[in-house]
Design an enzyme around this catalytic site. Structure first.
Site, mmCIF file in Angstrom:
data_model
loop_
_atom_site.group_PDB
_atom_site.id
_atom_site.type_symbol
_atom_site.label_atom_id
_atom_site.label_comp_id
_atom_site.label_asym_id
_atom_site.label_seq_id
_atom_site.Cartn_x
_atom_site.Cartn_y
_atom_site.Cartn_z
ATOM 1 N N HIS A 182 -3.347 -5.248 1.633
ATOM 2 C CA HIS A 182 -2.707 -5.558 2.925
ATOM 3 C C HIS A 182 -2.787 -7.044 3.270
ATOM 4 O O HIS A 182 -3.662 -7.443 4.044
ATOM 5 C CB HIS A 182 -3.398 -4.756 4.033
ATOM 6 C CG HIS A 182 -3.136 -3.301 3.978
ATOM 7 N ND1 HIS A 182 -2.081 -2.702 4.616
ATOM 8 C CD2 HIS A 182 -3.799 -2.317 3.339
ATOM 9 C CE1 HIS A 182 -2.098 -1.408 4.381
ATOM 10 N NE2 HIS A 182 -3.128 -1.141 3.613
ATOM 11 N N GLU A 227 -0.987 -8.638 5.206
ATOM 12 C CA GLU A 227 -0.597 -8.854 6.607
ATOM 13 C C GLU A 227 -1.772 -8.801 7.567
ATOM 14 O O GLU A 227 -1.645 -9.185 8.717
ATOM 15 C CB GLU A 227 0.490 -7.834 7.015
ATOM 16 C CG GLU A 227 0.044 -6.388 7.178
ATOM 17 C CD GLU A 227 -0.171 -5.642 5.860
ATOM 18 O OE1 GLU A 227 -0.034 -6.246 4.779
ATOM 19 O OE2 GLU A 227 -0.502 -4.440 5.935
ATOM 20 N N CYS A 234 0.834 -1.206 0.000
ATOM 21 C CA CYS A 234 0.000 0.000 0.000
ATOM 22 C C CYS A 234 0.875 1.266 0.000
ATOM 23 O O CYS A 234 1.495 1.547 -1.019
ATOM 24 C CB CYS A 234 -0.956 -0.076 1.173
ATOM 25 S SG CYS A 234 -2.452 0.846 0.876
HETATM 26 N N1 GLN Z 1 -3.510 6.418 1.045
HETATM 27 C C1 GLN Z 1 -2.249 6.067 1.621
HETATM 28 C C2 GLN Z 1 -1.093 6.820 0.956
HETATM 29 O O1 GLN Z 1 -1.279 7.520 0.029
HETATM 30 C C3 GLN Z 1 -1.981 4.584 1.547
HETATM 31 C C4 GLN Z 1 -2.960 3.840 2.409
HETATM 32 C C5 GLN Z 1 -2.414 2.599 3.043
HETATM 33 O O2 GLN Z 1 -1.214 2.379 3.100
HETATM 34 N N2 GLN Z 1 -3.296 1.809 3.601
HETATM 35 O O3 GLN Z 1 -0.003 6.667 1.367
#
Ligand code: GLN
Length: 201
Positions: free
Chosen positions: A177, A179, A82
């Site tokens: 995610h 994890e 992410c």
């Molecule tokens: N929206 C977040 C970002 O731009 C990422 C979200 C996340 O890691 N769950 O970094």
């Protein structure tokens, strides 16, 4: 295998604990990484989810940007989820002003690509490299990969074709995610690279 692989989790911000717990469960010796000296001696690094602009800023404040870029360019295996994927991307759309990345993955990602209505959702993802069963993927304001460059490979896409998992050499980046859903196969794939690197050295 001789000894447990030493794996760092970048611990500036984000869901550090979930990664650390999963890596420990898979047999890794986990080192939380906040300072350059903590990066020395790890054989792999996880960049967690969180807020990519915050992790970026803190990494520069703590003098971590250059050491991480250097390690990536010297083949350190890295798993980014992410925000971690955003930080591994060579280019980012919808970033905040002045936002930088470590880079290494030849991709263009778009932050917060799912908009407000569907900020968070869970879906089943078919990952050809794993075969069945499918992956339960949780997206939390996640990015999508808009362009997969010549050096990178898509590992998984949503049914509409949007790419949400990519790899390139020792780098692995995921929009979601694993994890937090008990999915271990991405971390295992990453750990195999870590082990291969330890054996080569
Ligand atoms: N929206 C977040 C970002 O731009 C990422 C979200 C996340 O890691 N769950 O970094």
């Amino acid at each position: 295998m001789a000894g447990r692989p030493r794996v760092g989790v970048l611990a500036l911000q984000g869901d550090v604990r979930e990664h650390a717990a999963l890596l420990a469960q898979l047999g890794a010796d986990v080192q939380l990484v906040r300072r350059p000296d903590e990066l020395t001696g790890v054989d792999g690094l996880v960049i967690p989810g969180g807020e990519s602009s915050v992790i970026d800023k803190l990494s520069r404040t703590f003098g971590m940007q250059e050491p991480i870029r250097h390690a990536i360019s010297h083949g350190l295996p890295v798993l980014g989820t992410c925000a971690g994927l955003i930080l591994l991307a060579d280019a980012v759309l919808d970033s905040i002003e002045g936002q930088e990345t470590f880079g290494g993955l030849d991709v263009v990602v778009r932050r917060n690509a799912f908009g407000r209505q569907v900020e968070s959702f869970e879906t089943e993802l078919h990952v050809p490299a794993f075969g069945p069963p499918s992956v339960s993927a949780t997206f939390i304001r996640g990015p999508v990969v808009e362009t997969v460059g010549a050096d990178a490979t898509a590992l998984a896409a949503l049914p509409d074709g949007r790419v949400v998992a990519v790899e390139q050499g020792n780098l692995l980046g995921l929009s979601f995610h694993p994890e937090i859903t008990g999915e271990t196969r991405f971390h295992e794939r990453f750990l195999r690279r870590v082990e291969a690197r330890v054996q080569r050295q």
